[in-house]
Design a protein around this motif. Structure first.
Motif, short mmCIF file in Angstrom:
data_model
loop_
_atom_site.label_atom_id
_atom_site.label_comp_id
_atom_site.label_asym_id
_atom_site.label_seq_id
_atom_site.Cartn_x
_atom_site.Cartn_y
_atom_site.Cartn_z
N VAL A 8 17.50 5.77 -30.17
CA VAL A 8 18.05 4.56 -30.78
C VAL A 8 18.17 3.44 -29.74
CG1 VAL A 8 20.02 3.60 -32.03
CG2 VAL A 8 19.26 5.93 -32.51
N LEU A 9 18.51 3.80 -28.52
CA LEU A 9 18.59 2.77 -27.47
C LEU A 9 17.22 2.18 -27.18
CD1 LEU A 9 21.11 4.51 -25.04
CD2 LEU A 9 21.53 2.51 -26.47
N LYS A 63 14.73 2.07 -29.35
CA LYS A 63 14.27 1.38 -30.55
C LYS A 63 15.44 1.28 -31.51
CE LYS A 63 10.91 1.59 -34.31
NZ LYS A 63 10.08 2.50 -35.14
N PRO A 64 16.17 0.17 -31.49
CA PRO A 64 17.40 0.05 -32.30
C PRO A 64 17.20 0.26 -33.80
CG PRO A 64 17.33 -1.67 -30.64
CD PRO A 64 15.99 -1.00 -30.60
N ASP A 65 16.00 -0.01 -34.31
CA ASP A 65 15.74 0.20 -35.74
C ASP A 65 14.99 1.52 -35.98
OD1 ASP A 65 13.35 -0.62 -34.63
OD2 ASP A 65 12.80 -1.95 -36.29
N SER A 66 15.31 2.51 -35.19
CA SER A 66 14.66 3.81 -35.30
C SER A 66 14.86 4.43 -36.68
CB SER A 66 15.22 4.78 -34.25
OG SER A 66 14.75 4.47 -32.95
N VAL A 67 13.88 5.23 -37.07
CA VAL A 67 13.98 6.06 -38.27
C VAL A 67 14.23 7.49 -37.80
CG1 VAL A 67 12.82 6.86 -40.36
CG2 VAL A 67 12.42 4.52 -39.53
N LEU A 68 15.40 8.00 -38.13
CA LEU A 68 15.80 9.34 -37.68
C LEU A 68 15.64 10.35 -38.81
CD1 LEU A 68 19.15 8.52 -35.78
CD2 LEU A 68 16.79 8.45 -34.91
N GLY A 69 15.01 11.46 -38.51
CA GLY A 69 14.97 12.59 -39.42
C GLY A 69 16.07 13.56 -39.03
N LEU A 70 16.95 13.89 -39.96
CA LEU A 70 18.15 14.65 -39.62
C LEU A 70 18.22 15.98 -40.35
CD1 LEU A 70 20.68 11.68 -39.61
CD2 LEU A 70 19.49 12.71 -37.65
N ALA A 71 18.89 16.93 -39.71
CA ALA A 71 19.00 18.30 -40.21
C ALA A 71 20.45 18.64 -40.50
CB ALA A 71 18.42 19.28 -39.19
N THR A 72 20.65 19.70 -41.25
CA THR A 72 21.99 20.16 -41.58
C THR A 72 22.17 21.60 -41.10
OG1 THR A 72 21.16 20.73 -43.77
CG2 THR A 72 22.30 18.62 -43.55
N GLY A 73 23.28 22.21 -41.50
CA GLY A 73 23.59 23.56 -41.03
C GLY A 73 24.45 23.51 -39.78
N SER A 74 24.80 24.66 -39.27
CA SER A 74 25.70 24.73 -38.11
C SER A 74 25.03 24.28 -36.82
CB SER A 74 26.24 26.15 -37.95
OG SER A 74 25.17 27.08 -37.83
N THR A 75 23.69 24.40 -36.74
CA THR A 75 22.98 24.12 -35.49
C THR A 75 23.20 22.72 -34.94
OG1 THR A 75 21.29 25.77 -35.99
CG2 THR A 75 20.71 24.08 -34.40
N PRO A 76 23.10 21.64 -35.74
CA PRO A 76 23.20 20.31 -35.16
C PRO A 76 24.61 19.74 -35.05
CG PRO A 76 22.56 20.11 -37.44
CD PRO A 76 22.71 21.59 -37.17
N LYS A 83 32.28 5.14 -27.84
CA LYS A 83 32.37 4.55 -26.50
C LYS A 83 31.59 3.25 -26.38
CE LYS A 83 33.00 8.99 -24.14
NZ LYS A 83 32.38 10.01 -23.24
N GLY A 84 30.90 2.88 -27.46
CA GLY A 84 30.13 1.65 -27.43
C GLY A 84 28.79 1.77 -26.75
N ALA A 85 28.35 3.01 -26.55
CA ALA A 85 27.10 3.22 -25.82
C ALA A 85 25.87 3.11 -26.72
CB ALA A 85 27.11 4.60 -25.16
N VAL A 86 26.07 3.19 -28.03
CA VAL A 86 24.94 3.16 -28.95
C VAL A 86 25.36 2.49 -30.26
CG1 VAL A 86 25.44 5.46 -29.89
CG2 VAL A 86 23.10 4.57 -30.01
N ASP A 87 24.42 1.80 -30.87
CA ASP A 87 24.67 1.07 -32.12
C ASP A 87 23.68 1.57 -33.17
OD1 ASP A 87 25.14 -0.79 -34.12
OD2 ASP A 87 24.09 -2.43 -33.09
N PHE A 88 24.20 2.03 -34.30
CA PHE A 88 23.36 2.58 -35.37
C PHE A 88 23.15 1.60 -36.53
CE2 PHE A 88 25.26 6.28 -33.28
CZ PHE A 88 24.16 7.10 -33.09
N SER A 89 23.51 0.35 -36.34
CA SER A 89 23.52 -0.60 -37.46
C SER A 89 22.13 -0.93 -38.00
CB SER A 89 24.23 -1.89 -37.06
OG SER A 89 23.53 -2.55 -36.01
N GLN A 90 21.09 -0.67 -37.20
CA GLN A 90 19.72 -0.94 -37.67
C GLN A 90 18.95 0.35 -37.98
OE1 GLN A 90 17.52 -4.06 -35.44
NE2 GLN A 90 19.37 -4.19 -34.16
N VAL A 91 19.61 1.47 -37.83
CA VAL A 91 18.95 2.78 -37.99
C VAL A 91 18.77 3.11 -39.47
CG1 VAL A 91 19.35 5.28 -37.73
CG2 VAL A 91 19.64 3.74 -35.77
#
Length: 241
Positions: free
Chosen positions: A24-25, A27-40, A53-61
């Protein structure tokens, strides 16, 4: 294929969280593929911490989740919709309209799957796909089969997967037997892939993924053909490699 081994699950969570946020840092407008379950879960906790902490911004994700159960209310605590909000989305600033799930309650599931693929393509494809791996080698809900399912589709869950997921339900009878899932082709089109595996019960699947024959009997083995895969493993999951 980049294989990283860690001493603890906590270390993996920190590393994976930084890895996802690094995307995300870059490419602020990144497209993230996300998973579920206990692993992530621990990776998501780290992503939340970095956001706080202000280290990353997800507003364009934009995000796309891998899968969802069929005929399970999205408000049910075991729906993947609820899981993602409880473990990530409610604590970061990703816009609700940028969050995408397959609708397991759609009237026409085949059409839902086709439209999901179109939306991924319209967003420019997935920049980084986070994956777990099942003890039988499944990724998302792509179960061992006679052939690879290319695009998003409806799947009948294997007994082993139902058993694995029953720990989240009151009884095994409550676990849905069908799901909608991204296909192998959907996953393989992601520009980068991050896999987390924890525990000795994942070791056989990890070995097959890394140096076994590529076969739909172990869906994860197809990742040998992807150009940018990183594995984060604990010692148990890495015990056979």
């Amino acid at each position: 294929m980049n294989v990283l081994t860690f001493d603890t699950e906590e270390q993996i969570g920190i590393a994976a969280g930084y890895y996802m946020c690094g995307q995300v840092l870059q490419k602020p407008d990144s497209v993230l593929g996300l998973a579920t379950g206990s692993t992530p879960i621990k990776a998501y906790k780290q992503m939340i911490e970095l956001y706080k902490k202000g280290a990353v911004d997800f507003s364009q994700v934009t995000s796309f989740n891998l899968d969802e159960y069929v005929n399970l209310d999205v408000k049910d605590k075991n729906s993947y919709h609820a899981f993602m909000h409880d473990n990530l989305f409610d604590y970061i600033n990703i816009p609700e309209e940028n969050i995408n799930f397959l609708n397991g309650n759609a009237e026409d599931l085949q059409l839902e799957c086709k439209n999901y693929e179109k939306k991924i393509k319209a967003c420019g494809g997935i920049d980084i796909q986070l994956l777990g791996i099942g003890s039988n080698g499944h990724i998302a809900f792509n179960e061992p089969a006679d052939s690879f399912q290319r695009w998003s589709h409806v799947v009948e869950l294997k007994e082993s997967t139902i058993k694995d997921n029953s720990r989240f339900f009151n009884s095994i009878e409550e676990v849905p037997t069908r799901a909608v899932t991204m296909g192998i082709g959907s996953i393989m089109q992601a520009k980068r892939i991050l896999i987390i595996a924890i525990g000795e019960h994942k070791a056989k699947a990890i070995k097959q993924l890394i140096d076994g024959n590529v076969t739909p009997k172990c869906p994860a083995s197809v990742l040998q053909f992807h150009k940018d895969v990183t594995l984060m493993l604990d010692k148990g999951a890495a015990s056979l490699i």
